[in-house]
Write an enzyme that holds these catalytic residues in place. Sequence first.
Site, short mmCIF file in Angstrom:
data_model
loop_
_atom_site.label_atom_id
_atom_site.label_comp_id
_atom_site.label_asym_id
_atom_site.label_seq_id
_atom_site.Cartn_x
_atom_site.Cartn_y
_atom_site.Cartn_z
N ARG A 60 33.52 71.88 20.50
CA ARG A 60 34.58 72.30 20.40
C ARG A 60 35.07 73.75 21.26
O ARG A 60 36.27 73.84 21.47
CB ARG A 60 34.86 73.02 18.72
CG ARG A 60 34.71 71.76 17.89
CD ARG A 60 34.52 72.51 16.42
NE ARG A 60 35.88 72.98 16.00
CZ ARG A 60 36.98 72.53 15.48
NH1 ARG A 60 36.74 71.10 14.97
NH2 ARG A 60 37.76 73.10 15.22
N LYS A 165 17.37 62.21 14.54
CA LYS A 165 17.19 62.16 13.03
C LYS A 165 17.88 63.39 12.27
O LYS A 165 17.91 64.30 13.01
CB LYS A 165 15.61 62.06 12.89
CG LYS A 165 14.72 63.13 13.17
CD LYS A 165 14.28 64.02 11.90
CE LYS A 165 13.51 65.25 12.11
NZ LYS A 165 13.38 66.07 10.87
N ASP A 194 12.81 59.62 17.80
CA ASP A 194 11.75 60.34 17.05
C ASP A 194 11.03 61.08 17.92
O ASP A 194 10.01 60.43 18.42
CB ASP A 194 11.11 59.49 16.14
CG ASP A 194 10.09 60.08 15.02
OD1 ASP A 194 9.83 61.08 15.48
OD2 ASP A 194 9.85 59.66 14.04
N HIS A 195 10.95 62.30 18.21
CA HIS A 195 10.38 63.09 19.06
C HIS A 195 8.73 62.79 18.93
O HIS A 195 7.97 62.93 20.04
CB HIS A 195 10.68 64.31 19.43
CG HIS A 195 10.27 65.43 18.39
ND1 HIS A 195 11.11 65.56 17.31
CD2 HIS A 195 8.93 66.04 18.30
CE1 HIS A 195 10.42 66.34 16.74
NE2 HIS A 195 9.36 66.90 17.25
N LYS A 199 5.25 62.04 22.08
CA LYS A 199 4.12 63.09 22.41
C LYS A 199 2.79 62.00 22.95
O LYS A 199 2.79 60.78 22.57
CB LYS A 199 3.49 63.57 21.15
CG LYS A 199 4.64 64.62 20.84
CD LYS A 199 4.35 65.23 19.29
CE LYS A 199 5.11 66.52 18.80
NZ LYS A 199 5.27 67.27 19.74
N GLU A 233 2.84 73.72 9.44
CA GLU A 233 3.42 74.61 10.25
C GLU A 233 3.21 76.19 9.70
O GLU A 233 3.27 76.23 8.70
CB GLU A 233 5.04 74.50 10.21
CG GLU A 233 5.33 73.26 11.00
CD GLU A 233 7.05 73.20 10.97
OE1 GLU A 233 7.70 73.77 11.85
OE2 GLU A 233 7.69 72.25 10.29
N ASP A 252 11.98 65.55 5.89
CA ASP A 252 12.15 66.29 7.01
C ASP A 252 11.00 65.65 7.89
O ASP A 252 11.20 65.53 8.82
CB ASP A 252 12.20 67.57 6.90
CG ASP A 252 12.68 68.33 8.28
OD1 ASP A 252 13.62 67.86 8.84
OD2 ASP A 252 11.81 69.25 8.58
N HIS A 257 8.84 61.22 10.93
CA HIS A 257 7.85 61.40 11.99
C HIS A 257 6.34 60.89 11.53
O HIS A 257 5.88 59.99 12.29
CB HIS A 257 7.53 62.91 12.18
CG HIS A 257 8.63 63.56 12.64
ND1 HIS A 257 9.87 63.23 13.62
CD2 HIS A 257 9.33 64.61 12.43
CE1 HIS A 257 10.57 63.82 13.95
NE2 HIS A 257 10.56 65.04 13.35
N LYS A 357 5.27 74.04 5.23
CA LYS A 357 5.70 75.10 6.04
C LYS A 357 4.66 76.29 5.46
O LYS A 357 4.08 76.26 4.46
CB LYS A 357 7.11 75.57 5.37
CG LYS A 357 8.17 74.59 5.89
CD LYS A 357 8.46 74.74 7.40
CE LYS A 357 9.78 73.78 7.89
NZ LYS A 357 9.94 73.91 9.52
#
Length: 505
Positions: A60, A165, A194-195, A199, A233, A252, A257, A357
Site C-alpha cells: 500500500r 504458511k 515450508d522453510h 534446510k 526457542e 505455529d 514444520h 518458546k
Amino acid sequence: MADANPFQDPQRFERRVPPCALVIFGANGDLTKRKLVPSLYRLAIERRLPQGFAIVGTSRTPLSDEAFREKMEAAVREHLENSHFDEAIWDEFARGLFYVAGDLASPDLYSALTARLAEVAQQRQTGGNILFYLSTQPSQYSTVARGLAPLARPNGGWRRLVVEKPFGHDDRSARELETALHECFTEDQLYRIDHYLGKETVQNILAFRFGNPIFEPLWNRQYIDHVQITAAESIGVEGRGAYYQEAGALRDMIQNHLLQVLATIAMEPSAVFEPGAVRDERAKLLRSIRPFRPADVATHAVAGQYGPAAIGGKDIPGFRAEPGVNPHAMTDTYAAVTFLIDNWRWAGVPFYVRSGKRMPKRVTDIAIRFRPVPHSLFSSESARPNLLILRIQPEEGISLRFSSKQPGSGMKLRPVSMDFNYGTSFGMRTPTAYETLLVDAMAGDPTLYTRQDMVEASWAAVQPILDVWANQPAPGPFPNYPAGTWGPAASDDMLAARGHVWRVP
C-alpha cells in the site's frame, strides 16, 4: 511422468533458473526485508540468477522504484549473513527492482501490475514467466489470488504462486483457502512454502536414509525404539504477541514444520527421485498417523504456557505480560504430542514431537533412539542405547552416539560420538532455506513444497487436539512452566508413561 523440464535436474545437483519476474505482495514486510531479498541478492552474488530476472514489489505504501531500491539495499546490508556486500553486484541486481503501490482489494492494483509486468518483460526479457509470492497477512491470500485470476493463465511463459504458511487456521479454513486458490490456480501452479523443508539437514535425511545402505535396513520398528523431534526457542513472542495469541505452538510449529519433518524421517522410499513420487510418499505417511479420539488427547498431548522467571539476573515476563497479549490468554506457547504411525514399518514406535518458546536454548533436532541389545554383556549403566541425532539448527549436522571401551584395565564402556558438521566438512557456505526454495520455485521443482493433500493430512492429525483444548479446561492452571525451562512436568509424565524421558539437547 511429467514432461521434461530443462530447468529441473532430477538429481538436484545443479539448478538453473530461467528468466522470470518475481512479484512480492507485502514488499514492505519483515519477511521480504529479512529473508526474501537478502536471499535473492545472495543468489546474485553466486551468479545463480539469470540476466533476465526482475523483482516487482507491491504494497500500500507509495514508493518510486528508486525509493524501493534504497529500502531493499538497507535491508540487505542489515540482514545479509556470512557475505560481503558488493556494491557492483548490488547495482546490477538493483536495476531489476521495480515497485507498484496499491490496495490488495482494488482491481486498479492488478491492472497497474499487469501493465508494469508487460514493461518489465520487454525491458528485462523475462520471457513472460512470473512467480507470485504471497508475503501478506494470511487473511489476504484469497483476495490476492482472485485479483491475479487474469494473470494466472499464461499467455506465453509460466505462472506460479508461492503461498507462505499458515495454510489455514484449522481444517475447515484450510479447505476454504484451497477452494479460493483453486478458483484461479491449478495445483501444479501452487507452491506452499515450508522453510524447514529447505534446510540442508532436512533435505539430507533423504540422502542419509536412501543413499547409505548401512542405515536403511535399521530404519524400522525392529531396531528403533522411539523418535524425538524438538524445536525449542529461547526467545519469547518478540513483539508478535497478537498473532501468536491466535496461533499457539501446536498450530505455529507442529501442524506444519514438524509434521513435515516427521514425514521425511518416516516416509517409505520413493521409486524415483521426482517431485510427484517423493511427495506421494510424504503424503502417504501423514495419512498413516493414527487419528486421535477425544479420550486420547489427555495422555498423548500436553499444552504449556511460560510464566515469568529471572534468567541471568534479568526478569523475563510471562507470556500473559507480553505486549498485545490478553492477560488471561490460554494460548499454548509449548506443545508436545505423541504421534503413532499405523503401518508395517512403524507400528508401535512413538514419535514424540515438542516445540516451545522461552526454552533454555535455541535448538531444533531429531533424536532417533535405537533399541538396546537383547542381552547385554556389560552393566546396564555403562551400555547405553545407540542414538542418532540430526541437527537442524543452530548448526546443521549429524551425530551418532555409540559405546566404546574406556582406556585402562577392565571392561568399562563410555558413550562417544561421531560428528558430521556441514560447515567444517564441506568447507563452503550452506545456502539458506529460502535460497534453496526460491530457486526450486523458479525452476519449477515442487519436491520440497507442501501439496494440498499433505496440508489436509497434517490438519487431520492435530485438529482433534485443538478441538479438545478449545472445549475443555487447560490441563492445570496456566502458566505451567517458568521461562528458561524445558516445559511443563506433564510433558515429562507423557513420556514416562512409556518408560521414556526427554533428551536434553
